[in-house]
Scaffold this motif. Structure first.
Motif, PDB file in Angstrom:
ATOM      1  N   VAL A  84       0.922  -1.132   0.047  1.00 50.80           N
ATOM      2  CA  VAL A  84      -0.064   0.031  -0.130  1.00 50.80           C
ATOM      3  C   VAL A  84       0.940   1.221   0.033  1.00 50.80           C
ATOM      4  N   ASP A  85       0.128   2.306  -0.391  1.00 48.80           N
ATOM      5  CA  ASP A  85       0.972   3.649  -0.566  1.00 48.80           C
ATOM      6  C   ASP A  85       0.715   4.456   0.828  1.00 48.80           C
ATOM      7  N   ASP A  86      -0.314   4.151   1.576  1.00 51.92           N
ATOM      8  CA  ASP A  86      -0.633   4.881   2.734  1.00 51.92           C
ATOM      9  C   ASP A  86      -1.416   4.008   3.709  1.00 51.92           C
ATOM     10  N   VAL A  87      -1.472   4.247   4.941  1.00 55.63           N
ATOM     11  CA  VAL A  87      -2.341   3.604   5.915  1.00 55.63           C
ATOM     12  C   VAL A  87      -3.088   4.662   6.737  1.00 55.63           C
ATOM     13  N   LEU A  88      -4.407   4.468   6.576  1.00 54.57           N
ATOM     14  CA  LEU A  88      -5.106   5.546   7.123  1.00 54.57           C
ATOM     15  C   LEU A  88      -6.325   4.848   8.078  1.00 54.57           C
ATOM     16  N   PRO A  89      -6.858   5.681   8.747  1.00 55.60           N
ATOM     17  CA  PRO A  89      -8.187   5.297   9.640  1.00 55.60           C
ATOM     18  C   PRO A  89      -9.178   4.895   8.425  1.00 55.60           C
ATOM     19  N   LEU A  90     -10.267   3.942   8.926  1.00 57.35           N
ATOM     20  CA  LEU A  90     -11.203   3.209   7.991  1.00 57.35           C
ATOM     21  C   LEU A  90     -12.096   4.384   7.061  1.00 57.35           C
ATOM     22  N   GLU A  91     -12.527   5.257   8.162  1.00 56.93           N
ATOM     23  CA  GLU A  91     -13.576   6.189   7.389  1.00 56.93           C
ATOM     24  C   GLU A  91     -13.025   7.342   6.433  1.00 56.93           C
ATOM     25  N   GLU A  92     -11.731   7.537   6.825  1.00 53.31           N
ATOM     26  CA  GLU A  92     -10.926   8.269   5.701  1.00 53.31           C
ATOM     27  C   GLU A  92     -10.692   7.625   4.414  1.00 53.31           C
ATOM     28  N   ALA A  93     -10.101   6.599   4.735  1.00 52.25           N
ATOM     29  CA  ALA A  93      -9.863   5.409   3.749  1.00 52.25           C
ATOM     30  C   ALA A  93     -11.024   5.422   2.793  1.00 52.25           C
ATOM     31  N   VAL A  94     -12.092   4.870   3.260  1.00 57.69           N
ATOM     32  CA  VAL A  94     -13.408   4.322   2.479  1.00 57.69           C
ATOM     33  C   VAL A  94     -13.863   5.749   1.863  1.00 57.69           C
ATOM     34  N   ALA A  95     -13.807   6.983   2.317  1.00 55.44           N
ATOM     35  CA  ALA A  95     -14.520   8.196   1.876  1.00 55.44           C
ATOM     36  C   ALA A  95     -13.724   8.539   0.591  1.00 55.44           C
ATOM     37  N   GLN A  96     -12.617   8.061   0.093  1.00 52.11           N
ATOM     38  CA  GLN A  96     -11.772   8.512  -1.157  1.00 52.11           C
ATOM     39  C   GLN A  96     -11.672   7.463  -1.912  1.00 52.11           C
ATOM     40  N   SER A  97     -12.419   6.354  -1.790  1.00 56.20           N
ATOM     41  CA  SER A  97     -12.018   4.992  -2.389  1.00 56.20           C
ATOM     42  C   SER A  97     -13.161   4.702  -3.664  1.00 56.20           C
ATOM     43  N   THR A  98     -12.792   4.372  -4.635  1.00 54.27           N
ATOM     44  CA  THR A  98     -13.630   3.722  -5.702  1.00 54.27           C
ATOM     45  C   THR A  98     -13.697   2.415  -5.657  1.00 54.27           C
ATOM     46  N   LEU A  99     -12.607   1.799  -4.670  1.00 54.12           N
ATOM     47  CA  LEU A  99     -12.915   0.275  -4.434  1.00 54.12           C
ATOM     48  C   LEU A  99     -12.568   0.007  -3.117  1.00 54.12           C
ATOM     49  N   VAL A 100     -13.347  -0.779  -2.378  1.00 51.92           N
ATOM     50  CA  VAL A 100     -13.024  -0.885  -0.930  1.00 51.92           C
ATOM     51  C   VAL A 100     -13.047  -2.676  -1.013  1.00 51.92           C
ATOM     52  N   VAL A 101     -11.864  -3.244  -0.421  1.00 48.57           N
ATOM     53  CA  VAL A 101     -11.607  -4.631  -0.114  1.00 48.57           C
ATOM     54  C   VAL A 101     -11.742  -4.981   1.272  1.00 48.57           C
ATOM     55  N   LEU A 102     -12.751  -5.842   1.632  1.00 48.88           N
ATOM     56  CA  LEU A 102     -12.644  -6.316   2.973  1.00 48.88           C
ATOM     57  C   LEU A 102     -11.936  -7.477   3.140  1.00 48.88           C
ATOM     58  N   ALA A 103     -10.942  -7.538   3.598  1.00 52.59           N
ATOM     59  CA  ALA A 103     -10.068  -8.810   3.726  1.00 52.59           C
ATOM     60  C   ALA A 103      -9.710  -9.205   5.240  1.00 52.59           C
TER      61      ALA A 103
END
Lengths: 285, 285
Positions: free
Chosen positions: B47-66
């Protein structure tokens, strides 16, 4: 020097191929009830000749019994009867108790060496033999004090030449340990294969959905019934104990899952994870 | 395009590595409760960054729950809540029934795609991730008609890019099949590990005597308890049935061995041998 291989399958064939590489002038004779196996072994260069048992044994310095264990018990007295003075017979069977009992009852016991190469694949027959099978694996020698020193030395030398590490124990210890670290694995795989085949009548579904984990766990279900049925039978007291302990753990696991007891489920698996130490060691060796 | 991976372990990390190779300009954000996993994922270039969940999700085109499947159930509603319009969330869980139930109850259901990559190893964490893990393996997509076409197309494209073959079924079929071809294998391995560790108090003895067959059969006992306990719990009805059938075969096998019924023992193994057809197919694909 002449070596006879009685039962030219995966193990006997692989032993011959490994030793031939080290000793190109050693002559190998194959003995097999299957004409096809004999022809395949000749074609593959495993043996130089295929002969009847008595004829092969009578001219051998070393005889290797590499048949299923029930046949080893049948043939060992005959082979000892025909064995020339100074020659050696060894067996490659996966059980040792009954085979050593049969040997002990024979006047030429000292010419016999009981060994078990801890190596194999789920394939069988001369076509499955390959010269690297034994390399890096462990060989267990039982009751070494009952074999005469020359027979023991010859056996140890050849298996070291094949790249094996040698261990010594008595047949009872051997059969007890093997029930847990080998025989039980095979039964667990056979039963897993049966369960999945019964439930998933559509083989395509298994094929589409099975992961590499499933393949790995069930791989031994491909093993030869003719080889394994007499092993389980000869070692049945130990195998039955091992199976009882295994079934008990599975029943506990099932109860824990039925009870939604995730805490105990985690605890079971964490305890099982300890096997990683052992497996990582095996993979590295 | 921004992709967030929630739970940067073996599967999420391997997916990211495979996709990054095809799309070097795609930006990957990691989300993980473990600071160490986040740092390892950054250091490995997952990954290029590590962020808190809400912040990451809010800027994503795709979210992968793994994450483990219990965490997927906890997080999926929150992720859908924060998910931008037009974005997609997919999960990689090994169970599908409960996860699809949770998705179905959410007003943004159509932005969710339920998938299960049939790939894994017995290792876990970002250190275990590698870009070839998914290649040549099967992906199951459940309830595709409930996902909007763009979300489905994006998901199918990326997993095809990772080298996977796609299959479609409903969550109930998925969970039933998986109980047999995956979950049962894991329990059989965990129980085998426990049995051998309990009996063979001396780990050196296991080490010295275990063959490659034992290693293969017990390998899955190294798997992550935190991942598997919630899988068994979520799929407990099917897993319990599969375990009952497996235990029944083992008890029959034990009886046959106790009875010295070599004929039936041979018959059991010959029936189990049919699995060779399936396994040979899996190895070739």
């Amino acid at each position: 020097m002449v070596v006879s291989i009685i039962g030219i399958g995966l193990l006997g064939g692989s032993f011959a191929l490994a030793i031939r590489e080290k000793y190109p002038k050693m002559r190998f004779i194959g003995v097999d009830t299957s004409v096809v196996n004999g022809q395949l072994a000749l074609a593959k260069g495993i043996v130089d000749d295929v002969l009847p048992l008595e004829e092969a044994v009578a001219q051998s310095t070393l005889v290797v019994l590499a048949t299923p264990v029930n046949i080893i018990i049948d043939l060992l007295p005959t082979v000892l009867d025909y064995l020339p003075p100074g020659a050696t017979v060894l067996d490659l069977g996966s059980t040792k108790g009954l085979i050593c009992d049969v040997a002990d009852a024979h006047p030429k016991r000292a010419q016999f060496v009981a060994v078990h190469p801890m190596a194999g694949t789920e394939n069988s027959g001369p076509g499955a033999a390959f010269k690297e099978l034994l390399s890096g694996k462990n060989l267990i020698i039982c009751d070494r004090e009952k074999s005469n020193p020359d027979s023991l030395t010859l056996t140890e030398s050849l298996f070291r030449d094949a790249g094996m590490r040698l261990f010594y124990m008595n047949p009872q210890e051997h059969d007890l340990h093997l029930a847990y670290v080998s025989h039980l694995s095979h039964i667990s795989a056979f039963a897993l294969g049966l369960t999945v085949l019964e439930k998933e009548k559509d083989e395509q579904a298994i094929f589409d959905m099975a992961s590499t984990g499933f393949s790995s766990t069930v791989r031994l279900a491909k093993s030869s019934p003719a080889m394994w049925a007499p092993i389980f039978d000869q070692n049945r007291a130990n195998v039955s104990d091992a199976l009882a302990a295994y079934i008990e753990f599975l029943q506990q696991f099932k109860q824990v899952i039925d009870d939604q007891d995730v805490h105990t489920s985690l605890d079971f698996m964490q305890r099982a994870n300890v096997i990683r130490r052992v497996l990582d060691g095996i993979e590295k060796r």
